[in-house]
Design an enzyme around this catalytic site. Structure first.
Site, PDB file in Angstrom:
ATOM      1  CE  LYS A  13      -1.821  -1.044   3.960  1.00  0.00           C
ATOM      2  NZ  LYS A  13      -1.110  -2.342   4.107  1.00  0.00           N
ATOM      3  NE  ARG A  88      -3.999  -1.329   9.731  1.00  0.00           N
ATOM      4  CZ  ARG A  88      -3.043  -0.729   9.242  1.00  0.00           C
ATOM      5  NH1 ARG A  88      -3.042   0.649   8.886  1.00  0.00           N
ATOM      6  NH2 ARG A  88      -1.787  -1.452   8.870  1.00  0.00           N
ATOM      7  NE  ARG A 127       7.279  -2.961   6.351  1.00  0.00           N
ATOM      8  CZ  ARG A 127       5.926  -2.800   6.277  1.00  0.00           C
ATOM      9  NH1 ARG A 127       5.384  -1.891   5.240  1.00  0.00           N
ATOM     10  NH2 ARG A 127       5.239  -2.998   7.242  1.00  0.00           N
ATOM     11  NE  ARG A 160       6.764  -0.693  10.517  1.00  0.00           N
ATOM     12  CZ  ARG A 160       5.604  -0.576   9.987  1.00  0.00           C
ATOM     13  NH1 ARG A 160       5.739  -0.127   8.744  1.00  0.00           N
ATOM     14  NH2 ARG A 160       4.477  -1.259  10.077  1.00  0.00           N
ATOM     15  NE  ARG A 171       1.838  -5.057  11.477  1.00  0.00           N
ATOM     16  CZ  ARG A 171       2.607  -4.736  10.745  1.00  0.00           C
ATOM     17  NH1 ARG A 171       4.055  -5.216  10.931  1.00  0.00           N
ATOM     18  NH2 ARG A 171       2.407  -3.714   9.761  1.00  0.00           N
TER      19      ARG A 171
END
Ligand code: ADP
Ligand code: ADP
Ligand code: ZN
Length: 214
Positions: A13, A88, A127, A160, A171
């Site tokens: 996204k 969300r 990531r 992260r 998540r």
């Protein structure tokens, strides 16, 4: 243009939102980025949000909604915006609709970047994020020019804390339960565009452009 980016954590996204924001010259509003900046600065919002983010849970609706509705009142949002990571939950979507409705306004579309769970865990462990400017990279697919350093601002890149596999699993659970219902919510309003997010970054972008211009 008022666009919402939907999709699982790690679906791409943010990557696509940044490209679309440049293309349409509208601000990219990422609630995750706003929270991370607040956490870094040690603000009261940051301190509250951190507890949830670290556990892979969603920050409570009232806190997020207030933050976003305030942000949308800024002058740079007059010509439109890209919402990345908001809404969300169904209550967040309803609050956004209600706020826009008051001004006889509505969003143009919600883009679902579709990536199956199997691909997500792999993507997330690769990531790397810059906490200074919000740029994101992938160690294999979208590497920075110099390992560990942000191309845009030169800061160090990090993995992260919430991108570690255990938190990513949590998540994803939260995503399926609380966020995925938004796909039907926007489909029913005839605002949904869906793209295959497993293709490479430029192919996904081209497919989004085609869908927007159709
Ligand atoms: P990702 O890019 O992986 O989808 P984000 O950077 O958007 O993740 O968000 C990181 C975390 O911030 C989320 O896991 C959640 O805890 C919190 N968060 C961000 N946006 C929202 C929102 N709209 N509602 C509730 N929590 C949010
Ligand atoms: P989100 O905002 O949905 O959480 P990101 O845009 O941060 O997702 O992307 C998650 C990870 O996957 C990042 O490391 C990013 O560089 C990488 N990525 C994004 N789009 C693609 C793609 N089409 N193919 C491969 N990797 C991608
Ligand atoms: Zn940077």
């Amino acid at each position: 243009m008022k666009i919402i980016m939907l999709g699982a954590p790690g679906a791409g996204k943010g990557t696509q939102a940044k490209k679309l924001a440049v293309k349409y010259k509208i601000p990219h509003i990422s609630t995750g980025d706003i929270f991370r900046l607040n956490i870094k600065a040690g603000t009261p919002i940051g301190l509250k949000a951190k507890v949830y983010i670290d556990q892979g849970q969603l920050v409570p609706d009232d806190l997020v909604v207030e933050l976003v509705i305030d942000r949308l009142k800024q002058p740079d949002c007059e010509r439109g915006y890209l919402l990345d990571g908001f809404p969300r939950t169904i209550p967040q979507a309803q609050a956004l609709d209600a706020a826009l409705d008051q001004k006889n306004d509505s969003i143009d579309c919600a883009i679902d970047v579709n990536v199956p769970d199997e691909n997500i865990i792999k993507r997330m462990s690769g990531r790397r994020a810059c906490l200074n400017c919000g740029a994101t990279y992938h160690i294999e697919h979208i590497p920075p020019k110099k390992e560990g350093i942000c191309d845009v601002c030169g800061n160090d890149l990090i993995l992260r804390e919430d991108d570690k596999p255990e938190t990513v699993k949590k998540r994803l659970e939260v995503y399926h339960k609380q966020t995925q219902p938004l796909i039907d919510y926007y489909r029913k309003k005839k605002k949904l565009l869906s793209v295959d997010g497993t293709k490479d970054m430029d192919a996904v972008f081209n497919n989004i452009m085609k869908a927007l211009e159709a």
